[in-house]
Motif scaffolding. Structure first.
Motif, PDB file in Angstrom:
ATOM      1  N   PHE A 283      36.989  34.115  44.426  1.00 36.25           N
ATOM      2  CA  PHE A 283      37.041  35.428  43.773  1.00 36.25           C
ATOM      3  C   PHE A 283      35.661  35.816  43.251  1.00 36.25           C
ATOM      4  N   HIS A 284      35.193  37.000  43.657  1.00 39.85           N
ATOM      5  CA  HIS A 284      33.947  37.583  43.143  1.00 39.85           C
ATOM      6  C   HIS A 284      34.308  38.533  42.002  1.00 39.85           C
ATOM      7  N   ALA A 285      33.918  38.213  40.791  1.00 37.77           N
ATOM      8  CA  ALA A 285      34.271  39.030  39.633  1.00 37.77           C
ATOM      9  C   ALA A 285      33.334  40.218  39.489  1.00 37.77           C
ATOM     10  N   CYS A 286      33.906  41.352  39.112  1.00 36.57           N
ATOM     11  CA  CYS A 286      33.125  42.522  38.695  1.00 36.57           C
ATOM     12  C   CYS A 286      33.062  42.492  37.179  1.00 36.57           C
ATOM     13  N   PHE A 287      31.937  42.050  36.625  1.00 37.11           N
ATOM     14  CA  PHE A 287      31.833  41.788  35.186  1.00 37.11           C
ATOM     15  C   PHE A 287      32.144  43.022  34.346  1.00 37.11           C
ATOM     16  N   ALA A 288      31.766  44.206  34.834  1.00 39.80           N
ATOM     17  CA  ALA A 288      31.966  45.419  34.040  1.00 39.80           C
ATOM     18  C   ALA A 288      33.439  45.734  33.832  1.00 39.80           C
TER      19      ALA A 288
ATOM     20  N   ALA B 246      44.580  28.482  37.691  1.00 47.45           N
ATOM     21  CA  ALA B 246      45.143  29.832  37.739  1.00 47.45           C
ATOM     22  C   ALA B 246      45.020  30.346  39.163  1.00 47.45           C
ATOM     23  N   ARG B 247      45.621  31.498  39.409  1.00 42.86           N
ATOM     24  CA  ARG B 247      45.470  32.154  40.705  1.00 42.86           C
ATOM     25  C   ARG B 247      45.267  33.649  40.479  1.00 42.86           C
ATOM     26  N   THR B 248      44.468  34.239  41.333  1.00 43.81           N
ATOM     27  CA  THR B 248      44.258  35.676  41.244  1.00 43.81           C
ATOM     28  C   THR B 248      45.470  36.420  41.791  1.00 43.81           C
ATOM     29  N   ARG B 249      45.496  37.712  41.538  1.00 42.60           N
ATOM     30  CA  ARG B 249      46.604  38.566  41.973  1.00 42.60           C
ATOM     31  C   ARG B 249      46.055  39.644  42.902  1.00 42.60           C
ATOM     32  N   PRO B 250      46.442  39.631  44.191  1.00 41.87           N
ATOM     33  CA  PRO B 250      45.958  40.675  45.100  1.00 41.87           C
ATOM     34  C   PRO B 250      46.425  42.050  44.649  1.00 41.87           C
ATOM     35  N   GLN B 251      45.534  43.025  44.750  1.00 42.46           N
ATOM     36  CA  GLN B 251      45.897  44.382  44.361  1.00 42.46           C
ATOM     37  C   GLN B 251      46.825  45.033  45.376  1.00 42.46           C
ATOM     38  N   HIS B 252      46.643  44.731  46.647  1.00 44.13           N
ATOM     39  CA  HIS B 252      47.449  45.375  47.686  1.00 44.13           C
ATOM     40  C   HIS B 252      48.152  44.366  48.589  1.00 44.13           C
ATOM     41  N   HIS B 253      47.410  43.471  49.193  1.00 43.36           N
ATOM     42  CA  HIS B 253      47.984  42.545  50.164  1.00 43.36           C
ATOM     43  C   HIS B 253      47.145  41.270  50.166  1.00 43.36           C
ATOM     44  N   GLY B 254      47.600  40.296  50.950  1.00 46.65           N
ATOM     45  CA  GLY B 254      46.890  39.026  51.022  1.00 46.65           C
ATOM     46  C   GLY B 254      47.492  38.003  50.071  1.00 46.65           C
TER      47      GLY B 254
ATOM     48  N   LEU C 237      40.927  43.524  47.240  1.00 46.86           N
ATOM     49  CA  LEU C 237      40.736  43.616  45.796  1.00 46.86           C
ATOM     50  C   LEU C 237      41.706  42.667  45.099  1.00 46.86           C
ATOM     51  N   HIS C 238      41.196  41.958  44.081  1.00 44.83           N
ATOM     52  CA  HIS C 238      42.012  40.992  43.350  1.00 44.83           C
ATOM     53  C   HIS C 238      41.768  41.153  41.853  1.00 44.83           C
ATOM     54  N   ALA C 239      42.730  40.688  41.062  1.00 42.97           N
ATOM     55  CA  ALA C 239      42.589  40.631  39.608  1.00 42.97           C
ATOM     56  C   ALA C 239      42.941  39.220  39.142  1.00 42.97           C
ATOM     57  N   TRP C 240      42.261  38.785  38.099  1.00 43.42           N
ATOM     58  CA  TRP C 240      42.539  37.484  37.493  1.00 43.42           C
ATOM     59  C   TRP C 240      42.951  37.740  36.046  1.00 43.42           C
TER      60      TRP C 240
ATOM     61  N   THR D  98      42.971  36.576  32.785  1.00 42.72           N
ATOM     62  CA  THR D  98      42.311  35.566  31.957  1.00 42.72           C
ATOM     63  C   THR D  98      42.893  35.609  30.542  1.00 42.72           C
ATOM     64  N   PRO D  99      42.597  34.619  29.709  1.00 41.52           N
ATOM     65  CA  PRO D  99      43.035  34.683  28.309  1.00 41.52           C
ATOM     66  C   PRO D  99      42.484  35.890  27.553  1.00 41.52           C
ATOM     67  N   HIS D 100      41.441  36.522  28.115  1.00 37.79           N
ATOM     68  CA  HIS D 100      40.823  37.686  27.467  1.00 37.79           C
ATOM     69  C   HIS D 100      41.138  38.980  28.206  1.00 37.79           C
ATOM     70  N   GLY D 101      42.198  38.965  29.013  1.00 35.90           N
ATOM     71  CA  GLY D 101      42.600  40.170  29.717  1.00 35.90           C
ATOM     72  C   GLY D 101      42.254  40.109  31.194  1.00 35.90           C
ATOM     73  N   GLU D 102      42.582  41.173  31.896  1.00 36.00           N
ATOM     74  CA  GLU D 102      42.423  41.233  33.338  1.00 36.00           C
ATOM     75  C   GLU D 102      40.961  41.404  33.729  1.00 36.00           C
ATOM     76  N   LEU D 103      40.484  40.523  34.591  1.00 35.08           N
ATOM     77  CA  LEU D 103      39.150  40.620  35.169  1.00 35.08           C
ATOM     78  C   LEU D 103      39.325  40.988  36.636  1.00 35.08           C
ATOM     79  N   ARG D 104      38.691  42.072  37.058  1.00 33.95           N
ATOM     80  CA  ARG D 104      38.884  42.578  38.412  1.00 33.95           C
ATOM     81  C   ARG D 104      37.699  42.215  39.304  1.00 33.95           C
ATOM     82  N   GLY D 105      37.967  42.201  40.599  1.00 34.19           N
ATOM     83  CA  GLY D 105      36.922  41.884  41.561  1.00 34.19           C
ATOM     84  C   GLY D 105      37.465  41.939  42.968  1.00 34.19           C
ATOM     85  N   HIS D 106      36.869  41.157  43.854  1.00 32.07           N
ATOM     86  CA  HIS D 106      37.310  41.189  45.242  1.00 32.07           C
ATOM     87  C   HIS D 106      37.136  39.823  45.890  1.00 32.07           C
ATOM     88  N   VAL D 107      37.707  39.707  47.088  1.00 29.63           N
ATOM     89  CA  VAL D 107      37.655  38.485  47.887  1.00 29.63           C
ATOM     90  C   VAL D 107      37.249  38.870  49.302  1.00 29.63           C
TER      91      VAL D 107
END
Length: 433
Positions: A416-421, A392-400, A362-365, A367-376
């Motif tokens: 990074f695969h974004a979860c739009f919701a 920019a670079r994403t931020r791993p939620q746990h490891h990696g 799980l990763h977060a990016w 963005t200028p409009h706030g955190e967009l979450r998703g996975h890798v």
């Protein structure tokens, strides 16, 4: 109201997808309406669940999607179905949040599927261990089922190993052909469409089920503490988003397309593998991931698509390219056999498929409009040339390790695969709002 069931296991590869498909097929054959869901980030298992149920499948993840939205998707489906089947991910307690966390928060009874192919009375010990380990979460247990059972004597041995109060809900016979796999998981449902009905019938025939015990489960209700999420603002009203959709670009959450529509956009699809150009009336373009490495030669020959993609990029129009979609935007794609194929050249880089996992989690990016979450989850790598620098670079939620995000004119590209919701405003900005 519908009944609900979370189908879990002690590990990956225990037969969750096979059991869920068999159960869905049996219930539908008996006239029940079935909706299925998948725990956590996954593109491939939901395709099989969607094919067997005939309905869209959403991914439920407490971190990516949020508790309220997960509950809302279940509640929406419950108004149209008799059964809600939620397939777990990995082992029941694996990950944070885990399938067990989801079951506890959303009041989903758990059915544990255990591969008993080389097992006897230890089956009962595993079932007891799962129930005891889940006790602090106050999980509701529907019961246990076995996979790869050699016959009635084996089934009786397994059933008799269970302690009092642990329901035996049935088993799948051994010898049923497994769903075929490749490097990223199961072969996708649309690639084996002609064979799927026979596969489901074989699974159904191998399923021995205590349906009466399942029918005694109470109806599922959304937890009273979870209010429905607010509707997103129509930031993409009047805009058309073109989405590449075929075997090479198949890793796209159904919920992502729903969110684009909720934002007011019109979604249209096209096939790069059929050498279709980007639709001329589109305002934004989405290249999801998939298997471009398996179709690299065909894509390299798709001159209408490649020309339209280069023209789109040159005009600076919004383009989101995720994982395999990003690889197609590179100058070259090197496949698993080491062959190079010319791609669109929007990014000064070489994309290369590997045989080892290069990124997962799980990763977060931010963005200028706030955190967009998703996975890798990828085996490929992008070898950037000197002129290509991550924005920019994403931020791993746990490891990696973090994943690079590249911005070139209107192009946003990453593994990074974004979860739009997770952030509708950030999503709308990616598509030109």
């Amino acid at each position: 109201m519908a009944r609900a069931l979370l189908i879990a296991a002690v590990a990956s590869g225990q037969g969750k997808t096979s059991f869920t498909c068999a159960l869905a097929h049996r219930l539908r054959r008996q006239g029940r309406r079935v909706r299925a869901f998948k725990v956590g980030p996954d593109f491939i298992d939901p395709c099989h669940l969607a094919a067997v149920t005939g309905a869209p499948v959403h991914n439920l993840d407490l971190w990516m999607v949020g508790e309220a939205r997960c509950a809302q998707w279940l509640a929406d489906a419950a108004r149209q179905a008799d059964w809600l089947l939620v397939e777990g991910a990995m082992g029941l307690f694996d990950g944070s949040p885990s399938a067990a966390d989801l079951a506890a928060r959303l009041a989903l009874p758990v059915l544990a599927v255990i591969d008993a192919g080389a097992m006897a009375e230890t089956f009962g010990a595993l079932a007891c261990g799962l129930r005891a380990y889940g006790a602090p979460r106050r999980l509701a247990w529907a019961g246990v089922a076995a996979n790869r059972v050699a016959g009635e004597a084996h089934a009786r041995m397994l059933r008799d190993s269970l302690p009092p109060g642990m329901p035996w809900l049935g088993h799948l016979d051994d010898g049923v052909p497994r769903l075929p796999e490749r490097h990223l998981g199961l072969v996708e449902a649309h690639e084996m469409q002609a064979r799927l009905p026979a596969s489901w019938q074989a699974l159904d025939a191998a399923l021995h089920l205590d349906l009466a015990a399942l029918q005694r489960l109470p109806a599922w209700h959304r937890p009273a503490s979870l209010a429905p999420p607010s509707a997103p603002p129509p930031l993409l009203r009047g805009r058309t988003v073109a989405v590449a959709r075929d075997t090479a670009f198949s890793f796209c959450y159904a919920a992502n397309l729903d969110l684009l529509c909720d934002l007011g956009a019109t979604v249209t699809t096209f096939s790069p593998l059929a050498d279709e150009a980007v639709p001329p009336g589109a305002d934004a373009l989405y290249l999801p991931g998939g298997y471009p490495e398996l179709h690299a030669a065909t894509l390299a020959r798709s001159t209408r698509f490649m020309t339209s993609l280069r023209d789109w990029h040159a005009a600076g129009r919004p383009l989101l390219a995720e994982c395999g979609g990003m690889m197609v935007c590179a100058r070259t794609l090197r496949d698993l056999e080491g062959r190079d194929h010319a791609m669109a050249g929007l990014l000064d880089a070489t994309a290369e498929m590997g045989t080892r996992l290069a990124g997962i989690g799980l990763h977060a990016w931010d963005t200028p409009h706030g955190e967009l979450r998703g996975h890798v989850f990828h085996y490929g790598q992008l070898h950037a040339h000197a002129t290509l620098v991550p924005a920019a670079r994403t931020r791993p939620q746990h490891h990696g390790r973090p994943e690079a995000v590249y911005r070139e004119r209107g192009l946003t590209a990453s593994f990074f695969h974004a979860c739009f919701a997770s952030n509708p405003e950030a999503t709308a900005a990616l598509f030109g709002a």
